[in-house]
Every structure is written in structure tokens, then in C-alpha cells.
Design a protein around this motif. Structure first.
Motif, PDB file in Angstrom:
ATOM      1  N   ASN A  91       0.827  -1.216   0.000  1.00  0.00           N
ATOM      2  CA  ASN A  91       0.000   0.000   0.000  1.00  0.00           C
ATOM      3  C   ASN A  91       0.858   1.262   0.000  1.00  0.00           C
ATOM      4  OD1 ASN A  91      -2.016  -1.890   0.185  1.00  0.00           O
ATOM      5  ND2 ASN A  91      -3.058  -0.952   1.912  1.00  0.00           N
ATOM      6  N   ILE A  92       1.825   1.282  -0.917  1.00  0.00           N
ATOM      7  CA  ILE A  92       2.665   2.472  -1.096  1.00  0.00           C
ATOM      8  C   ILE A  92       1.809   3.593  -1.670  1.00  0.00           C
ATOM      9  CG2 ILE A  92       4.711   3.382  -2.275  1.00  0.00           C
ATOM     10  CD1 ILE A  92       5.742   0.502  -2.459  1.00  0.00           C
ATOM     11  N   PRO A  93       1.842   4.800  -1.102  1.00  0.00           N
ATOM     12  CA  PRO A  93       1.053   5.918  -1.650  1.00  0.00           C
ATOM     13  C   PRO A  93       1.435   6.182  -3.109  1.00  0.00           C
ATOM     14  CG  PRO A  93       1.854   6.465   0.534  1.00  0.00           C
ATOM     15  CD  PRO A  93       2.528   5.177   0.145  1.00  0.00           C
ATOM     16  N   PRO A  94       0.506   6.638  -3.929  1.00  0.00           N
ATOM     17  CA  PRO A  94       0.768   6.817  -5.371  1.00  0.00           C
ATOM     18  C   PRO A  94       1.997   7.664  -5.678  1.00  0.00           C
ATOM     19  CG  PRO A  94      -1.569   7.042  -4.919  1.00  0.00           C
ATOM     20  CD  PRO A  94      -0.894   6.934  -3.584  1.00  0.00           C
ATOM     21  N   GLU A  95       2.278   8.700  -4.881  1.00  0.00           N
ATOM     22  CA  GLU A  95       3.399   9.594  -5.190  1.00  0.00           C
ATOM     23  C   GLU A  95       4.762   8.967  -4.921  1.00  0.00           C
ATOM     24  OE1 GLU A  95       1.879  10.641  -1.014  1.00  0.00           O
ATOM     25  OE2 GLU A  95       1.072  10.060  -2.986  1.00  0.00           O
ATOM     26  N   HIS A  96       4.786   7.766  -4.330  1.00  0.00           N
ATOM     27  CA  HIS A  96       6.064   7.104  -4.034  1.00  0.00           C
ATOM     28  C   HIS A  96       6.233   5.806  -4.823  1.00  0.00           C
ATOM     29  CE1 HIS A  96       7.064   9.820  -0.709  1.00  0.00           C
ATOM     30  NE2 HIS A  96       5.806   9.711  -0.308  1.00  0.00           N
ATOM     31  N   ARG A  97       5.428   5.600  -5.853  1.00  0.00           N
ATOM     32  CA  ARG A  97       5.452   4.331  -6.566  1.00  0.00           C
ATOM     33  C   ARG A  97       6.457   4.339  -7.714  1.00  0.00           C
ATOM     34  NH1 ARG A  97      -1.075   2.938  -6.699  1.00  0.00           N
ATOM     35  NH2 ARG A  97      -1.320   2.856  -4.402  1.00  0.00           N
ATOM     36  N   SER A  98       7.715   4.326  -7.359  1.00  0.00           N
ATOM     37  CA  SER A  98       8.821   4.101  -8.287  1.00  0.00           C
ATOM     38  C   SER A  98      10.020   3.689  -7.444  1.00  0.00           C
ATOM     39  CB  SER A  98       9.136   5.350  -9.113  1.00  0.00           C
ATOM     40  OG  SER A  98       9.798   6.326  -8.333  1.00  0.00           O
ATOM     41  N   ASP A  99      10.982   3.035  -8.079  1.00  0.00           N
ATOM     42  CA  ASP A  99      12.160   2.587  -7.326  1.00  0.00           C
ATOM     43  C   ASP A  99      12.872   3.767  -6.663  1.00  0.00           C
ATOM     44  OD1 ASP A  99      11.420   0.200  -8.392  1.00  0.00           O
ATOM     45  OD2 ASP A  99      13.170  -0.035  -9.702  1.00  0.00           O
ATOM     46  N   GLU A 100      13.039   4.841  -7.399  1.00  0.00           N
ATOM     47  CA  GLU A 100      13.782   5.992  -6.881  1.00  0.00           C
ATOM     48  C   GLU A 100      13.028   6.664  -5.741  1.00  0.00           C
ATOM     49  OE1 GLU A 100      16.750   8.535  -6.197  1.00  0.00           O
ATOM     50  OE2 GLU A 100      16.788   6.800  -7.563  1.00  0.00           O
ATOM     51  N   GLU A 101      11.716   6.859  -5.900  1.00  0.00           N
ATOM     52  CA  GLU A 101      10.935   7.524  -4.859  1.00  0.00           C
ATOM     53  C   GLU A 101      10.840   6.675  -3.593  1.00  0.00           C
ATOM     54  OE1 GLU A 101       9.742  10.576  -4.668  1.00  0.00           O
ATOM     55  OE2 GLU A 101      10.680  11.026  -6.600  1.00  0.00           O
ATOM     56  N   LEU A 102      10.734   5.362  -3.767  1.00  0.00           N
ATOM     57  CA  LEU A 102      10.673   4.481  -2.598  1.00  0.00           C
ATOM     58  C   LEU A 102      11.998   4.512  -1.837  1.00  0.00           C
ATOM     59  CD1 LEU A 102       9.076   2.373  -0.977  1.00  0.00           C
ATOM     60  CD2 LEU A 102       9.997   0.617  -2.514  1.00  0.00           C
ATOM     61  N   ARG A 103      13.100   4.478  -2.584  1.00  0.00           N
ATOM     62  CA  ARG A 103      14.409   4.540  -1.924  1.00  0.00           C
ATOM     63  C   ARG A 103      14.614   5.901  -1.271  1.00  0.00           C
ATOM     64  NH1 ARG A 103      20.139   2.309  -4.112  1.00  0.00           N
ATOM     65  NH2 ARG A 103      21.411   3.095  -2.387  1.00  0.00           N
ATOM     66  N   LYS A 104      14.157   6.933  -1.902  1.00  0.00           N
ATOM     67  CA  LYS A 104      14.297   8.269  -1.343  1.00  0.00           C
ATOM     68  C   LYS A 104      13.517   8.407  -0.041  1.00  0.00           C
ATOM     69  CE  LYS A 104      13.489  13.136  -2.539  1.00  0.00           C
ATOM     70  NZ  LYS A 104      12.977  14.058  -3.588  1.00  0.00           N
ATOM     71  N   PHE A 105      12.308   7.835   0.012  1.00  0.00           N
ATOM     72  CA  PHE A 105      11.474   7.930   1.216  1.00  0.00           C
ATOM     73  C   PHE A 105      12.168   7.270   2.402  1.00  0.00           C
ATOM     74  CE2 PHE A 105       8.281   6.071   4.040  1.00  0.00           C
ATOM     75  CZ  PHE A 105       7.528   7.188   4.380  1.00  0.00           C
ATOM     76  N   PHE A 106      12.660   6.052   2.208  1.00  0.00           N
ATOM     77  CA  PHE A 106      13.318   5.353   3.314  1.00  0.00           C
ATOM     78  C   PHE A 106      14.703   5.935   3.593  1.00  0.00           C
ATOM     79  CE2 PHE A 106       9.953   2.342   2.669  1.00  0.00           C
ATOM     80  CZ  PHE A 106       9.757   1.776   3.915  1.00  0.00           C
ATOM     81  N   GLY A 107      15.342   6.502   2.553  1.00  0.00           N
ATOM     82  CA  GLY A 107      16.631   7.144   2.771  1.00  0.00           C
ATOM     83  C   GLY A 107      16.513   8.364   3.659  1.00  0.00           C
ATOM     84  N   GLU A 108      15.427   9.094   3.552  1.00  0.00           N
ATOM     85  CA  GLU A 108      15.205  10.255   4.411  1.00  0.00           C
ATOM     86  C   GLU A 108      14.928   9.851   5.857  1.00  0.00           C
ATOM     87  OE1 GLU A 108      12.022  12.283   2.549  1.00  0.00           O
ATOM     88  OE2 GLU A 108      13.266  13.204   0.973  1.00  0.00           O
ATOM     89  N   LEU A 109      14.350   8.663   6.042  1.00  0.00           N
ATOM     90  CA  LEU A 109      14.050   8.194   7.398  1.00  0.00           C
ATOM     91  C   LEU A 109      15.270   7.578   8.073  1.00  0.00           C
ATOM     92  CD1 LEU A 109      10.562   6.497   6.845  1.00  0.00           C
ATOM     93  CD2 LEU A 109      11.012   8.677   7.950  1.00  0.00           C
ATOM     94  N   PHE A 110      16.067   6.846   7.306  1.00  0.00           N
ATOM     95  CA  PHE A 110      17.178   6.098   7.892  1.00  0.00           C
ATOM     96  C   PHE A 110      18.550   6.646   7.500  1.00  0.00           C
ATOM     97  CE2 PHE A 110      13.664   3.154   8.026  1.00  0.00           C
ATOM     98  CZ  PHE A 110      13.853   2.443   9.195  1.00  0.00           C
TER      99      PHE A 110
END
Length: 748
Positions: free
Chosen positions: A240-259
């Protein structure tokens, strides 16, 4: 079967005695009532669930029938095991393949009986290195079953049973099979006070034994978690990834900002690959067809005059080998084009990207932290969980739209409810209409088989029906999880239509309505109905011995192997005949049947102590038979790390609850005072408390911090060759081997 015919005669009806004893035969009030009841009284339409499923009330002549059946079943077991031992030596590829490829724990001794010592010498403390923790604990469950049967059955057979025989008053009459059972105790007898404490003994012994077994399981579970290889141990599944994060780069960016970006090794969002998958399916089908026609041509010595040809849709003959070779090349070209298109389009948010993905970290500690976080206020977004084994992922389930999945899940639950409601009508309907068929000279044989046709059909195909529902309507993510779903729902079917079948009455709906409207009626219902069929369950357990012995012959796999061997070489034929049918012989179905057998033993052992002896023999056979079959013969399956074991132990508590309700109701109705019933009823809150404590005290799903610290000091396990990327998107030369890991140390 003769007993059933007697009970169904139009002018006679057997009335059960106390506790299911022989009873008497009486006439109905009027013959007209039999005529009005029509075919139901003649056995064409069963009157209730017990009759529909073949469960019969105890009768005086059951002892002779039981001994005859026991002798027949023992003869069948001897025949099956003799055939198995011959086949094992004649076809080592089918019965010792794990020994041949080096994945078995040891090499069995030579000779027909070499498998026996190999089975009993298994290294149970680290068997999971060879068969996975799930199947290792399946064999351990046989040990648990034997321990429970001994701890419960020994005092019941040696003390309580003889007391029933000596002091019970011989209430069973001529029913010799009930002389040691509570059916031999007269109404209001003082022995019912003894049974009040027997109930407590059984409940406490089962609870302590289950706790002991779970405590021994935890170190093995934690070892499995500690040694989980990368990338599985360092990866999380994100749904259930939100639509604005549905790409390899955006998903990695989201978790990269957290960790922090340097802690995230990779991120992958599942892609929609419909046309690519279609091209690859065409290629696979063409390769199989090419392999078949070449094999057929080789049988002719590759005679040019007999080179295979086939008729095309244009009405012309074409060289089959050239046709399929060209089809393979076309499919490969199409696959390359679709793969390039998908890889290019996946850079954009959305589009070919689905709502699920995988995030892999450099360090396992970061993956553990990611599993415990809440990412947004919406609990239906960013659902993070442990990933399944890469080789068992159901990628189609991960591609599904979350909204559509919710609707399909609702439909799935509705279909399961429909199976419950329709189970008995289907059995009765098939049996009824089959009985109307006139087979002419074969009518006598047909009538001995036709009434059971519905039961045979539903018992054999129920696991298949359930798996179809799970795979079509539920998002399972991996095949092993479908087996776990099957284990859960199949167990409840067995509880209702095997263990509680005498209490169900004429329909499941009516049974459920009664319990909802009058919950306390379950004590009278269970206590009066269930004890009347103990002889059926004795025969049921003996029949399980034959079923296990038939499984040793692997007759379905052998039929497929012999058929494929006529076309392909032996190794190809073997691989095409494996694995065994996972609907009925998978770990989900096996776990359900083994748990059902143990629940039957626990529930009815106090009423009929002989059942505990039959249960002990059943689990002894399970340990000996499957102790060879699983490690030395069957292919290794994806592993959930003991999830089936935990579920089986939870199901034992369900059986213990049924036992407490039944015995409380029995003592309330048969003792001279309600006090023995109240004493036995005290086990109900104790069972509920024990079950809750079992779920909270033995934390097993994740690695505790103390165990995680141990893992950090260990040498890291070898990295797995597989990765969390859809196989169709990998370049052909980069595709990993799809076969299960052959090395024992690759335990996952």
C-alpha cells in the motif's frame, strides 16, 4: 456397513444407551410415519450430519466389527509397506533422490529395511538444516503426539478403565468395546466424581506438555531467524505504497530520508508485466513442445523420413521442430522488447509500478527497526512486514490493486461460509442421486459405494476448493502462506464435520443458530451427542494408519513418473512428477489431519481409554513413516520457520476447550449431583487463561533484542543467490536457479 443397514430398516430403530452403549430396539408409534418420511428412512437421504458423514452410534456388536476391521487394516498396511520397500529399491530416483543429490541427512543402510534405521536416526536437533524448520517441527509434532498419548492414556488405561470395568455396574451390557469406557458406568454412579478430577488431570497435562514443547521450539526458531541469509534478513516488504512514491527511486528516497541514504542498499517496486509474462509463457510452452517432439523423433533413431510434422491452421503441413524453434525466437524477441519498455517506463511514478515493493538495507538492525515503525497516521498505508522467500513469491498478488483486493477478500470469506453451509447438502445430494442410478448387474456393488460418494468427493476435494478460494480471492504473497491459510480453515472444517459431527444435527446453520441463541445448550448438546460415537473414532484412527502407509508408496507421483518416462529421460520424468500434490499432501493439509487426530485422541480418551492407545500407534507410524519420506524422498519446500507448528499448538487448545465442554455436559447429566460437573467446568476458564498465556508468554514471530545481540556476534550466513526482483525482468543470463537450495547450510 451392515450396522447402518440395520439402523435404517423401516420398522426398527436403535435407541442409544447411556454414554453411547448398546441400547434397545423399539418400534415407532405407527408404520405410517415411516411411509411419510419416504426415502429418508430408507437410507437414501441421511437424517443428520453424522449419518451423512458415516458416523454411527455405538452398538453391541461393534467389538467384532472393530477387530475385523483392525485385522483388515493391518493386512493393508503390510501390503502397502511391502510395495513401498520394493519400489524404493527399484526406483531410487523416486524414493531416495535426496540421498542421490546429497541433501539427505545421511545415506540409509542397504537392504529393504534400511529405511527404518535411517528414519529413527534422524538428527532431530538440527533436522531443519535439511528439510526446513516447518517440516522438522512436523516430525516433532509426532513426538508431541506420542508424549501426550502416553501421559494421558497410561493412567486412563491402567487405572480409570479397570475401575469402570470393575465398579461401573456393567451399564454397557453386551457392548464389549465399551467395558473400559464411561459407557460402562451406571447413571448417578460415584465414579463420576472420579471423572471430575480426571478432566482436570487431562487439561493440566496437555497444557504443561504444550508449554514444554513450545519452550523447546523457541531456540530453534531464534536460530532460524538469526541465520536467515541475505537478502531476506535485511529486506522488508512494503505494501500500500502511496501513489506519489510508486517508483524505485521515490521508494528509496522515502526510506533514505528516514534512515539516511547510506543505510538503504536498494529499493524495488513491483511492476505490471502482463505482456512480458505472456511472451515468456509462449516461449516456455514452445520449449516444452519442442522438447517433446524431439524426444519422439529420437525414438525413431532420428529417421529423416519420420521427422515430426504437424498440420497448421492454414491446412498445410509444417516441420514441427522448425516451427517451435521459430516460435521460441519470436517469443524471445518480444520479451526483450517488452522488458526494455517496462524498465524505461518504471522510472516514472505510477504507470507500470504497482503499490507493493521491497526495501533492502545494508544492516539487519535497520530492517528490524523498519518493521516496528508507523509511517503515517493512515494505518492502511505503508504496511511493512517480513518478506517471503524470494523463490516462493506470488508476484501476481503483489501487483493487485489494494482496493480490488479488499473486495476479492470479502468474496473469499463469503465463499468459505458458503462451503460450510453447503458441505452437508452437497454430500447428501450426491449420495442421494447416486443411489438412484441403476447399474444393472453391478447394482449391489454400486449401492455399497454410492451412499458414500458425496462424502468421498468432499473429503478429497475440500482442500482443493479452499486453496482455489485463497489463491483467487486472497492476497497471499507466497505459496507457503496459502498452505498456512489452508491449515487454519481446513482445521475448522474438521472440527465441525469430524469431531463435532454428532452434535451438528441436521444442518450446520441450525447448529450455529442454536449455539448463538442458547450458548449454554452446548454443554447438553456436546455431552449427550458426542460420547455416543466413540467406536467410530476408534475405527477412524485405525484407518489413518492405512492412509499414512498408502502415502509411503507415492502412487500418484509414481503414475506420473512412469507416464513421463515413456517420453522423457528418467531425471526429466522425475522432476516433472514432483512435488506431490500440495492440495492434499502439502504441509497445510498434513498439519490439519495430524492435529485433528490428536484432538480426537484428547477429546475422547477419557470416555474411551482405548482411543489413547490407538492415537499413540498413529503418531508412532507418523514418526517412522514420514521420518523417511520427508528427509530422504520429498523435495524441499519453502519454509516459514515454524509457523505451522505454532498454529498446531494453538489448535490443541481448541480441542482442549471442546473436551472441557463435553465432559462438563456429560457429568452434569449423568452424575448424582451437579458438583462433579461444576468441578469439571472449572477447567474452562483455566483453558482460556492458558491459551491467552500461550500467545503472550512465548513470543516467537520476531527476534528478541537479546537474541539479536547474539546474531550480531555470529559469522554472517552465506548470501542467497536470489534477489527481490521479478524473474521476468532479469536478463536471461542473470536468472538464478529456480531449484530449492541444495546445501544444508542454506536453511531458508
Amino acid at each position: 456397513r451392515g450396522h447402518r443397514v440395520i439402523a435404517q430398516l423401516p420398522h426398527l430403530r436403535r435407541v442409544p444407551g447411556p454414554g453411547g452403549g448398546g441400547g434397545a430396539v423399539q418400534e415407532p408409534r405407527a408404520e405410517a410415519r415411516d411411509a411419510a418420511e419416504g426415502p429418508a428412512k430408507q437410507g437414501l437421504r441421511p437424517e443428520d450430519a453424522a449419518e451423512a458423514t458415516g458416523v454411527e452410534v455405538n452398538s453391541e456388536d461393534d467389538a467384532a466389527a472393530f477387530l475385523t476391521g483392525l485385522g483388515t487394516n493391518l493386512l493393508m498396511i503390510a501390503v502397502c509397506m511391502t510395495v513401498f520397500m520394493i519400489l524404493r529399491l527399484r526406483f531410487p530416483l523416486m524414493f531416495s533422490n535426496n540421498v542421490i543429490n546429497g541433501t539427505a541427512p545421511e545415506t540409509p543402510p542397504e537392504g529393504m529395511f534400511g529405511w527404518v534405521s535411517a528414519s529413527w536416526r534422524l538428527p532431530m536437533d538440527h533436522l531443519e538444516d535439511y528439510v526446513g524448520l516447518d517440516h522438522a517441527m512436523l516430525l516433532e509434532f509426532a513426538h508431541l503426539g506420542m508424549r501426550l498419548c502416553l501421559r494421558i492414556g497410561a493412567p486412563l488405561l491402567c487405572i480409570v478403565g479397570p475401575m469402570n470395568f470393575a465398579f461401573g455396574g456393567m451399564a454397557a451390557g453386551k457392548d464389549q468395546l465399551s467395558y473400559l469406557s464411561i459407557a460402562n458406568v451406571e447413571q448417578g454412579h460415584w465414579l463420576h466424581w472420579v471423572y471430575a478430577f480426571v478432566v482436570w488431570y487431562v487439561v493440566v497435562v496437555v497444557q504443561m506438555t504444550v508449554y514444554e514443547a513450545q519452550a523447546a521450539f523457541l531456540p530453534r526458531r531464534f536460530k532460524w531467524l538469526r541465520t536467515m541469509p541475505e537478502p531476506r534478513s535485511t529486506t522488508v516488504l512494503v505494501e500500500n505504497i502511496p501513489p506519489e512514491h510508486r517508483s524505485d527511486e521515490e521508494l528509496r528516497k522515502f526510506f533514505g530520508e528516514l534512515f539516511s541514504a547510506d543505510k538503504v542498499k536498494s529499493a524495488y517496486v513491483v511492476k505490471h508485466t502482463g505482456r512480458l509474462q505472456e511472451a515468456l509463457n509462449r516461449k516456455t510452452a514452445s520449449e516444452e513442445a519442442l522438447h517433446t517432439v524431439k524426444a519422439d523423433w529420437e525414438k525413431t533413431g532420428n529417421d529423416p523420413a519420420q521427422r515430426p510434422r504437424h498440420l497448421t491452421i492454414t491446412g498445410q503441413f509444417m516441420d514441427s521442430i522448425e516451427f517451435y524453434e521459430q516460435a521460441i525466437k519470436t517469443a524471445e524477441t518480444d520479451a526483450v522488447a517488452h522488458r526494455e519498455r517496462i524498465n524505461k517506463a518504471s522510472a516514472d511514478v505510477g504507470g507500470v509500478n504497482a503499490a507493493a515493493g521491497f526495501v533492502t538495507f545494508h544492516d539487519r538492525s535497520d530492517a528490524e527497526v523498519a518493521l516496528s515503525l508507523s509511517y503515517t497516521a493512515d494505518m492502511e498505508e505503508w504496511i511493512v512486514s517480513n518478506p517471503p522467500d524470494p523463490q516462493s513469491i506470488r508476484w501476481e498478488d503483489l501487483k493487485a490493486d489494494p482496493n480490488a483486493t479488499s473486495a476479492e477478500t470479502t468474496l473469499g470469506y463469503a465463499l468459505i461460509v458458503g462451503l460450510y453451509v453447503g458441505y452437508l447438502p452437497i454430500i447428501i445430494g450426491i449420495g442421494y442421486y447416486a443411489s438412484q442410478v441403476n447399474m444393472g448387474p453391478l447394482q449391489l456393488f454400486w449401492m455399497s459405494f454410492a451412499p458414500s460418494l458425496g462424502l468421498l468427493f468432499m473429503m478429497n476435494f475440500l482442500p482443493t476448493f479452499l486453496l482455489i478460494i485463497f489463491r483467487k480471492c486472497f492476497s497471499l504473497k507466497c505459496d507457503a502462506w496459502s498452505q498456512q491459510h489452508l491449515h487454519t480453515y481446513y482445521f475448522w472444517f474438521n472440527m465441525v464435520f469430524v469431531v463435532l459431527v454428532t452434535a451438528v444435527g441436521q444442518s450446520f446453520v441450525g447448529f450455529a443458530e442454536t449455539l448463538i441463541a442458547h450458548p449454554l445448550s452446548m454443554f447438553e448438546l456436546f455431552g449427550s451427542k458426542m460420547p455416543t460415537a466413540t467406536h467410530f473414532y476408534m475405527n477412524y484412527l485405525v484407518l489413518q494408519w492405512v492412509s499414512h502407509s498408502m502415502n509411503m508408496m507415492r502412487y500418484i507421483n509414481m503414475f506420473k513418473y512412469m507416464a513421463f518416462r515413456k517420453i522423457f529421460d528418467e531425471e526429466t520424468a522425475r522432476s516433472m512428477s514432483e512435488p506431490e500434490d500440495q492440495d492434499f499432501y502439502g504441509i497445510g493439509s498434513r498439519s490439519t489431519r495430524w492435529t485433528t487426530n490428536l484432538v480426537i485422541t484428547i477429546v475422547f480418551s477419557s470416555i474411551s481409554p482405548l482411543i489413547s492407545l490407538l492415537g499413540l500407534i498413529n503418531f508412532f507410524i507418523c514418526r517412522a513413516w514420514y521420518g523417511y519420506l520427508i528427509p530422504f524422498t520429498e523435495t524441499r519446500k519453502p519454509d516459514l520457520g515454524g509457523a505451522f507448528w505454532v498454529q498446531k499448538l494453538r489448535h490443541i487448545f481448541i480441542g482442549l476447550l471442546i473436551y472441557s465442554i463435553m465432559m462438563t455436559g456429560l457429568l452434569l447429566s449423568r452424575a448424582s449431583s451437579p458438583i462433579p460437573g461444576f468441578i469439571a467446568g472449572g477447567t474452562l476458564p483455566y483453558v482460556a487463561w492458558s491459551y491467552r498465556r500461550f500467545r503472550t508468554e512465548f513470543f516467537w514471530e520476531k527476534l528478541p533484542f537479546s537474541e539479536f545481540r547474539k546474531a550480531s556476534g555470529l559469522k554472517p550466513p552465506p548470501k542467497g543467490a536470489l534477489q527481490y526482483v521479478q524473474p521476468e525482468l532479469l536478463e536471461p543470463e542473470a536468472k538464478p536457479d529456480a531449484k530449492p537450495e541444495a546445501k544444508p547450510e542454506e536453511a531458508h
